[in-house]
Design an enzyme around this catalytic site. Structure first.
Site, PDB file in Angstrom:
ATOM      1  N   HIS A  51      11.378   9.378  -6.108  1.00  0.00           N
ATOM      2  CA  HIS A  51      11.069   7.949  -5.970  1.00  0.00           C
ATOM      3  C   HIS A  51      12.341   7.157  -5.652  1.00  0.00           C
ATOM      4  O   HIS A  51      12.322   6.214  -4.868  1.00  0.00           O
ATOM      5  CB  HIS A  51      10.470   7.393  -7.277  1.00  0.00           C
ATOM      6  CG  HIS A  51       9.128   7.930  -7.614  1.00  0.00           C
ATOM      7  ND1 HIS A  51       8.917   8.807  -8.661  1.00  0.00           N
ATOM      8  CD2 HIS A  51       7.904   7.712  -7.063  1.00  0.00           C
ATOM      9  CE1 HIS A  51       7.632   9.095  -8.741  1.00  0.00           C
ATOM     10  NE2 HIS A  51       6.997   8.468  -7.779  1.00  0.00           N
ATOM     11  N   ASP A  84       3.532  14.693  -0.617  1.00  0.00           N
ATOM     12  CA  ASP A  84       2.074  14.538  -0.632  1.00  0.00           C
ATOM     13  C   ASP A  84       1.616  14.370   0.815  1.00  0.00           C
ATOM     14  O   ASP A  84       1.174  13.296   1.243  1.00  0.00           O
ATOM     15  CB  ASP A  84       1.686  13.334  -1.487  1.00  0.00           C
ATOM     16  CG  ASP A  84       2.133  13.519  -2.931  1.00  0.00           C
ATOM     17  OD1 ASP A  84       1.797  14.562  -3.518  1.00  0.00           O
ATOM     18  OD2 ASP A  84       2.844  12.651  -3.457  1.00  0.00           O
TER      19      ASP A  84
END
Ligand code: PAF
Length: 278
Positions: free
Chosen positions: A34, A147
Site C-alpha cells: 500500500h 489483484d
C-alpha cells in the site's frame, strides 16, 4: 491530514482538495505494498485520498471477514507518514445506506478465476468501488497489480459506467523471497510462510519459459506452474491460469497481452498472485 467518517463530511472536504486528486481504496491493514501505491499517488497527484473500509459484500459465507486484520491507529500513522490529505473511514451504513439495494455486476469477467472460487466476490468489489469513486470523484485511482483480476474488472466498470477516473495499476511489491505483500500473509504459520514463495516461483517459471524460451503454448505454461506448485505439499492449488489480459478467457496460445495467475490454499490462508506477460 483530515479524517472523515460520513458522506456529508467527505462532501464538505472534497472541494478543498487541490486537483488532480489521487485515490487509494483500501480495506486497511496497510503494508509496504500500500505504501508503494501511496508514494505513486503522492508523486503523481496534488492531493491524495485514502479510503479504509472492510467491505462486507465482497466476502462470502465462511470467508475471513470476521478475522480480517483491523488496525486503524497504525493505518492512520502510515497515511500521515505518506503525506495523505484526506482519509475516509466510513461505517457500513455510510457506504450502504439502510435499505441499499443497488449492486454493480460486471458480467462474465467477474465469474472467472477468483470469481469462480469466490462467487459474488467481484459483485461486492464492483459495487463498493463504484460507491467510493462516486463519493470521492478522484481524477486518478490506484490499484496494485497483485489483484490482477480486480484491476481488469475495475477498468471495465469505470469504462462501462463512464466514471471519469483514470485507473493506474502499480507493480506488485514483494518480500525478498518473492512472496507478494498481502494483508493475509500475517495469517500464515511459520511453516506456511516458508512455503508461500512457491506462488511467485511458479509464476516466474512460466514467465521465464515465455520470455526466454519463447513458449507460447498456454497449456504448457499452465503445466509448468502446476509442476512447481506440486513440489510444495503445504499448499493446495485452487487454479492456475493463462488468460487473455482483457477478457480473462483461458488461452490456447499466447499471442498478445495475457495474465498468468494462480491461487493456492494453505491451511491458514488462501493466497493469490499474478504476472502479466506479452
Ligand atoms: O483490494 C482491496 O483492498 C479491495 O478489494 C478494495 C478495492 C478496496 C475494495 O474493497
Amino acid at each position: 491530514m483530515e479524517v472523515v467518517r460520513d458522506r456529508a463530511a467527505l462532501a464538505a472536504a472534497r472541494p478543498r482538495l487541490p486537483t488532480p486528486v489521487g485515490m487509494l481504496p483500501t480495506m486497511g491493514a496497510l503494508h509496504p505494498g500500500h505504501r508503494a501505491l501511496l508514494d505513486r499517488a503522492r508523486a503523481a497527484c496534488a492531493s491524495v485520498v485514502v479510503s479504509i473500509f472492510i467491505n462486507p459484500t465482497q466476502f462470502g459465507p465462511g470467508e475471513d471477514l470476521a478475522r480480517y486484520p483491523r488496525d486503524e491507529a497504525a493505518d492512520l500513522a502510515t497515511c500521515r507518514e505518506a503525506g495523505v490529505d484526506l482519509v475516509f473511514i466510513p461505517p457500513v451504513e455510510e457506504v450502504y445506506p439502510p435499505g441499499a439495494s443497488t449492486f454493480v455486476d460486471v458480467g462474465p469477467l467477474s465469474e472467472r478465476l477468483e470469481g469462480a472460487a469466490r462467487p459474488g466476490h467481484f459483485r461486492g468489489v464492483a459495487t463498493v468501488v463504484t460507491v467510493l469513486l462516486s463519493l470521492v470523484r478522484p481524477d486518478v485511482v490506484f490499484f496494485g497489480q497483485k489483484d490482477g483480476q480486480q484491476t481488469i474488472v475495475i477498468r471495465r466498470l469505470v469504462r462501462d459506467l463512464g466514471l471519469g477516473t483514470e485507473v493506474r495499476v502499480v507493480p506488485t511489491v514483494r518480500e525478498p523471497d518473492g512472496l507478494a505483500m498481502s494483508s493475509r500473509n500475517r495469517f500464515l504459520s511459520p511453516a506456511e510462510r516458508a512455503a508461500a514463495p512457491i506462488l511467485s516461483r511458479a509464476l516466474q517459471a512460466a514467465a521465464d519459459a515465455f520470455h526466454q524460451a519463447g513458449e507460447r503454448d498456454a497449456e504448457r505454461l499452465r503445466s509448468l506452474m502446476r509442476e512447481v506448485l506440486a513440489s510444495e505439499p503445504a499448499g493446495r492449488p485452487d487454479y492456475v491460469s493463462v488468460a487473455d489480459g482483457d477478457t480473462l478467457q483461458e488461452l490456447a496460445t499466447v499471442e498478445g497481452p495475457a495474465l498468468l495467475s494462480l491461487a493456492v490454499r494453505f491451511p491458514s490462508a488462501r493466497l493469490i498472485d499474478c504476472q502479466p506477460i506479452g
